[in-house]
Design a protein around this motif. Sequence first.
Motif, PDB file in Angstrom:
ATOM      1  N   GLY A 160     -41.311  10.512  40.337  1.00 39.75           N
ATOM      2  CA  GLY A 160     -40.932  10.624  41.736  1.00 39.75           C
ATOM      3  C   GLY A 160     -40.502   9.327  42.377  1.00 39.75           C
ATOM      4  O   GLY A 160     -39.380   8.863  42.213  1.00 39.75           O
ATOM      5  N   ARG A 161     -41.421   8.672  43.077  1.00 36.05           N
ATOM      6  CA  ARG A 161     -41.060   7.557  43.942  1.00 36.05           C
ATOM      7  C   ARG A 161     -40.795   6.253  43.194  1.00 36.05           C
ATOM      8  O   ARG A 161     -40.095   5.391  43.700  1.00 36.05           O
ATOM      9  CB  ARG A 161     -42.173   7.333  44.980  1.00 36.05           C
ATOM     10  N   ILE A 162     -41.355   6.067  42.020  1.00 39.65           N
ATOM     11  CA  ILE A 162     -41.109   4.863  41.223  1.00 39.65           C
ATOM     12  C   ILE A 162     -40.334   5.268  39.973  1.00 39.65           C
ATOM     13  O   ILE A 162     -40.840   6.006  39.132  1.00 39.65           O
ATOM     14  CB  ILE A 162     -42.424   4.161  40.845  1.00 39.65           C
ATOM     15  N   ARG A 163     -39.103   4.767  39.849  1.00 38.81           N
ATOM     16  CA  ARG A 163     -38.219   5.166  38.756  1.00 38.81           C
ATOM     17  C   ARG A 163     -37.660   3.925  38.071  1.00 38.81           C
ATOM     18  O   ARG A 163     -36.534   3.507  38.346  1.00 38.81           O
ATOM     19  CB  ARG A 163     -37.084   6.040  39.293  1.00 38.81           C
ATOM     20  N   PRO A 164     -38.421   3.322  37.187  1.00 37.71           N
ATOM     21  CA  PRO A 164     -37.950   2.100  36.521  1.00 37.71           C
ATOM     22  C   PRO A 164     -36.971   2.409  35.383  1.00 37.71           C
ATOM     23  O   PRO A 164     -36.998   3.495  34.796  1.00 37.71           O
ATOM     24  CB  PRO A 164     -39.237   1.486  35.983  1.00 37.71           C
ATOM     25  N   ASP A 165     -36.121   1.445  35.085  1.00 39.85           N
ATOM     26  CA  ASP A 165     -35.236   1.568  33.926  1.00 39.85           C
ATOM     27  C   ASP A 165     -35.972   1.242  32.633  1.00 39.85           C
ATOM     28  O   ASP A 165     -35.598   1.737  31.569  1.00 39.85           O
ATOM     29  CB  ASP A 165     -34.038   0.625  34.075  1.00 39.85           C
ATOM     30  N   SER A 166     -36.999   0.394  32.721  1.00 39.02           N
ATOM     31  CA  SER A 166     -37.788   0.026  31.542  1.00 39.02           C
ATOM     32  C   SER A 166     -39.205  -0.290  31.981  1.00 39.02           C
ATOM     33  O   SER A 166     -39.441  -0.669  33.135  1.00 39.02           O
ATOM     34  CB  SER A 166     -37.160  -1.167  30.807  1.00 39.02           C
ATOM     35  N   GLU A 190     -36.613   2.374  23.365  1.00 40.24           N
ATOM     36  CA  GLU A 190     -36.655   0.924  23.197  1.00 40.24           C
ATOM     37  C   GLU A 190     -36.261   0.523  21.774  1.00 40.24           C
ATOM     38  O   GLU A 190     -35.640  -0.524  21.570  1.00 40.24           O
ATOM     39  CB  GLU A 190     -38.051   0.402  23.534  1.00 40.24           C
ATOM     40  N   ARG A 191     -36.591   1.341  20.812  1.00 42.34           N
ATOM     41  CA  ARG A 191     -36.235   1.020  19.425  1.00 42.34           C
ATOM     42  C   ARG A 191     -34.723   1.001  19.222  1.00 42.34           C
ATOM     43  O   ARG A 191     -34.217   0.298  18.350  1.00 42.34           O
ATOM     44  CB  ARG A 191     -36.864   2.034  18.473  1.00 42.34           C
ATOM     45  N   ALA A 228     -51.201   6.344  27.151  1.00 47.20           N
ATOM     46  CA  ALA A 228     -50.720   7.477  27.943  1.00 47.20           C
ATOM     47  C   ALA A 228     -49.418   7.135  28.664  1.00 47.20           C
ATOM     48  O   ALA A 228     -48.514   7.969  28.764  1.00 47.20           O
ATOM     49  CB  ALA A 228     -51.786   7.899  28.951  1.00 47.20           C
ATOM     50  N   ILE A 229     -49.293   5.896  29.169  1.00 41.46           N
ATOM     51  CA  ILE A 229     -48.060   5.483  29.846  1.00 41.46           C
ATOM     52  C   ILE A 229     -46.909   5.411  28.854  1.00 41.46           C
ATOM     53  O   ILE A 229     -45.785   5.836  29.139  1.00 41.46           O
ATOM     54  CB  ILE A 229     -48.268   4.133  30.551  1.00 41.46           C
ATOM     55  N   LEU A 230     -47.169   4.886  27.647  1.00 42.41           N
ATOM     56  CA  LEU A 230     -46.128   4.836  26.620  1.00 42.41           C
ATOM     57  C   LEU A 230     -45.667   6.243  26.252  1.00 42.41           C
ATOM     58  O   LEU A 230     -44.462   6.494  26.082  1.00 42.41           O
ATOM     59  CB  LEU A 230     -46.657   4.105  25.389  1.00 42.41           C
ATOM     60  N   ALA A 231     -46.601   7.164  26.144  1.00 42.55           N
ATOM     61  CA  ALA A 231     -46.247   8.552  25.835  1.00 42.55           C
ATOM     62  C   ALA A 231     -45.448   9.179  26.974  1.00 42.55           C
ATOM     63  O   ALA A 231     -44.501   9.941  26.736  1.00 42.55           O
ATOM     64  CB  ALA A 231     -47.511   9.364  25.555  1.00 42.55           C
ATOM     65  N   ARG A 232     -45.795   8.847  28.212  1.00 47.74           N
ATOM     66  CA  ARG A 232     -45.063   9.376  29.366  1.00 47.74           C
ATOM     67  C   ARG A 232     -43.623   8.865  29.379  1.00 47.74           C
ATOM     68  O   ARG A 232     -42.689   9.617  29.665  1.00 47.74           O
ATOM     69  CB  ARG A 232     -45.781   8.978  30.658  1.00 47.74           C
ATOM     70  N   CYS A 233     -43.437   7.606  29.065  1.00 46.82           N
ATOM     71  CA  CYS A 233     -42.091   7.044  28.994  1.00 46.82           C
ATOM     72  C   CYS A 233     -41.282   7.710  27.891  1.00 46.82           C
ATOM     73  O   CYS A 233     -40.066   7.904  28.029  1.00 46.82           O
ATOM     74  CB  CYS A 233     -42.160   5.538  28.761  1.00 46.82           C
ATOM     75  N   GLN A 234     -41.940   8.056  26.790  1.00 42.59           N
ATOM     76  CA  GLN A 234     -41.252   8.754  25.701  1.00 42.59           C
ATOM     77  C   GLN A 234     -40.736  10.106  26.195  1.00 42.59           C
ATOM     78  O   GLN A 234     -39.594  10.490  25.903  1.00 42.59           O
ATOM     79  CB  GLN A 234     -42.207   8.947  24.528  1.00 42.59           C
ATOM     80  N   VAL A 235     -41.548  10.822  26.946  1.00 39.96           N
ATOM     81  CA  VAL A 235     -41.143  12.128  27.472  1.00 39.96           C
ATOM     82  C   VAL A 235     -39.978  11.983  28.449  1.00 39.96           C
ATOM     83  O   VAL A 235     -39.050  12.805  28.470  1.00 39.96           O
ATOM     84  CB  VAL A 235     -42.342  12.819  28.150  1.00 39.96           C
ATOM     85  N   ASN A 269     -37.761   9.587  28.474  1.00 40.03           N
ATOM     86  CA  ASN A 269     -36.663   8.841  27.855  1.00 40.03           C
ATOM     87  C   ASN A 269     -36.393   7.535  28.605  1.00 40.03           C
ATOM     88  O   ASN A 269     -35.240   7.148  28.833  1.00 40.03           O
ATOM     89  CB  ASN A 269     -35.390   9.685  27.787  1.00 40.03           C
ATOM     90  N   VAL A 270     -37.465   6.855  28.991  1.00 34.76           N
ATOM     91  CA  VAL A 270     -37.383   5.547  29.630  1.00 34.76           C
ATOM     92  C   VAL A 270     -37.779   4.486  28.607  1.00 34.76           C
ATOM     93  O   VAL A 270     -38.786   4.647  27.898  1.00 34.76           O
ATOM     94  CB  VAL A 270     -38.327   5.480  30.855  1.00 34.76           C
ATOM     95  N   ARG A 271     -37.023   3.421  28.511  1.00 33.10           N
ATOM     96  CA  ARG A 271     -37.363   2.336  27.587  1.00 33.10           C
ATOM     97  C   ARG A 271     -38.770   1.815  27.901  1.00 33.10           C
ATOM     98  O   ARG A 271     -39.096   1.538  29.055  1.00 33.10           O
ATOM     99  CB  ARG A 271     -36.374   1.193  27.717  1.00 33.10           C
ATOM    100  N   ALA A 272     -39.589   1.671  26.862  1.00 31.05           N
ATOM    101  CA  ALA A 272     -40.951   1.197  27.079  1.00 31.05           C
ATOM    102  C   ALA A 272     -41.457   0.464  25.854  1.00 31.05           C
ATOM    103  O   ALA A 272     -41.163   0.843  24.715  1.00 31.05           O
ATOM    104  CB  ALA A 272     -41.891   2.356  27.414  1.00 31.05           C
ATOM    105  N   SER A 273     -42.221  -0.587  26.104  1.00 33.73           N
ATOM    106  CA  SER A 273     -42.863  -1.353  25.046  1.00 33.73           C
ATOM    107  C   SER A 273     -44.303  -1.639  25.463  1.00 33.73           C
ATOM    108  O   SER A 273     -44.562  -1.964  26.629  1.00 33.73           O
ATOM    109  CB  SER A 273     -42.104  -2.655  24.787  1.00 33.73           C
ATOM    110  N   LEU A 274     -45.211  -1.494  24.534  1.00 34.73           N
ATOM    111  CA  LEU A 274     -46.633  -1.724  24.777  1.00 34.73           C
ATOM    112  C   LEU A 274     -47.064  -2.964  24.006  1.00 34.73           C
ATOM    113  O   LEU A 274     -46.978  -3.000  22.775  1.00 34.73           O
ATOM    114  CB  LEU A 274     -47.450  -0.506  24.340  1.00 34.73           C
ATOM    115  N   CYS A 275     -47.512  -3.986  24.714  1.00 31.14           N
ATOM    116  CA  CYS A 275     -48.024  -5.205  24.108  1.00 31.14           C
ATOM    117  C   CYS A 275     -49.548  -5.132  24.102  1.00 31.14           C
ATOM    118  O   CYS A 275     -50.170  -4.996  25.156  1.00 31.14           O
ATOM    119  CB  CYS A 275     -47.554  -6.434  24.895  1.00 31.14           C
ATOM    120  N   VAL A 276     -50.144  -5.192  22.907  1.00 32.80           N
ATOM    121  CA  VAL A 276     -51.598  -5.179  22.783  1.00 32.80           C
ATOM    122  C   VAL A 276     -52.057  -6.515  22.224  1.00 32.80           C
ATOM    123  O   VAL A 276     -51.456  -7.056  21.293  1.00 32.80           O
ATOM    124  CB  VAL A 276     -52.085  -4.021  21.890  1.00 32.80           C
ATOM    125  N   SER A 277     -53.108  -7.075  22.800  1.00 31.30           N
ATOM    126  CA  SER A 277     -53.585  -8.400  22.408  1.00 31.30           C
ATOM    127  C   SER A 277     -55.076  -8.355  22.109  1.00 31.30           C
ATOM    128  O   SER A 277     -55.787  -7.416  22.489  1.00 31.30           O
ATOM    129  CB  SER A 277     -53.295  -9.418  23.514  1.00 31.30           C
TER     130      SER A 277
END
Length: 253
Positions: free
Chosen positions: A121-127, A158-159, A186-193, A195-203
């Motif tokens: 809805g209100r927040i629609r990022p490209d990535s 993103e790939r 969950a956010i990465l999975a939502r971006c997949q649904v 079709n928004v570019r997304a990358s998850l950095c885990v440290s």
Amino acid sequence: MEDVITEAAPPSRFLEEDLNIFTPPSPPLPTPFLIFPHNQQSQPLNPSLLIVALSPSSLALFHSLRTVSPAASLLLPELPLSIPDHAANIFPLSPSALLAAIPFPVPAPRAHAVAKALLTGRIRPDSVLILDSFAPCNFRGKLSSDEAVAFKLENAAERKTSGREKLLADLEYYPSGSVVDGLGAAILARCQVMNVRASLCVSWPQFDASVVSLIKGLLQLGVLRGFNFDLNDGEVLKFGRIKDRVLHSELYI
């Protein structure tokens, strides 16, 4: 002969999950929602990049933004606002980038609802770039307690991006067989649904001064070139230890 009155009752023939069908289900929790300043009630936010800070290290890295007026806030109705840090604020980093700082742990049943509220809805990022941490038990391999490490996971959109256009071009992929859980998954999975570019950095470790420096370097060489983090090492360490916590949510392999 056994006394049928005083002897303990025999085990139930029903499984525990079968007994639960006789009790009414708990009422559903209200949906998480976004609130905006009164002067932005009808204006959607369309950043080219949304950074989601979940780990204690990433929250400490951006702690100086606490004095900036948020562009929006994400609320979970079950969390009392009388307790500090029970609202996830969304701050402007630049004219084209936003930061969503989520300082509280999100339980498993709420992770997908929070991800949907943030990205629908209100927040629609490209990535979307998610900054999270992982537990050693979820990592397939050896970890040194004295060395900060970071890896990335990408969705399909993103790939397809090549070269230096990637959100985390200089980071190695999370080893095969390792697991990521929490709101970040969950956010990465939502971006997949979506079709928004997304990358998850885990440290790892979840919080350490070396991890803060590692994430800072990755951002300054990539998506936040020239951004002034305004870091004070003593305050960052104090703030990060306060925010150190474990997240629990759905698995993303």
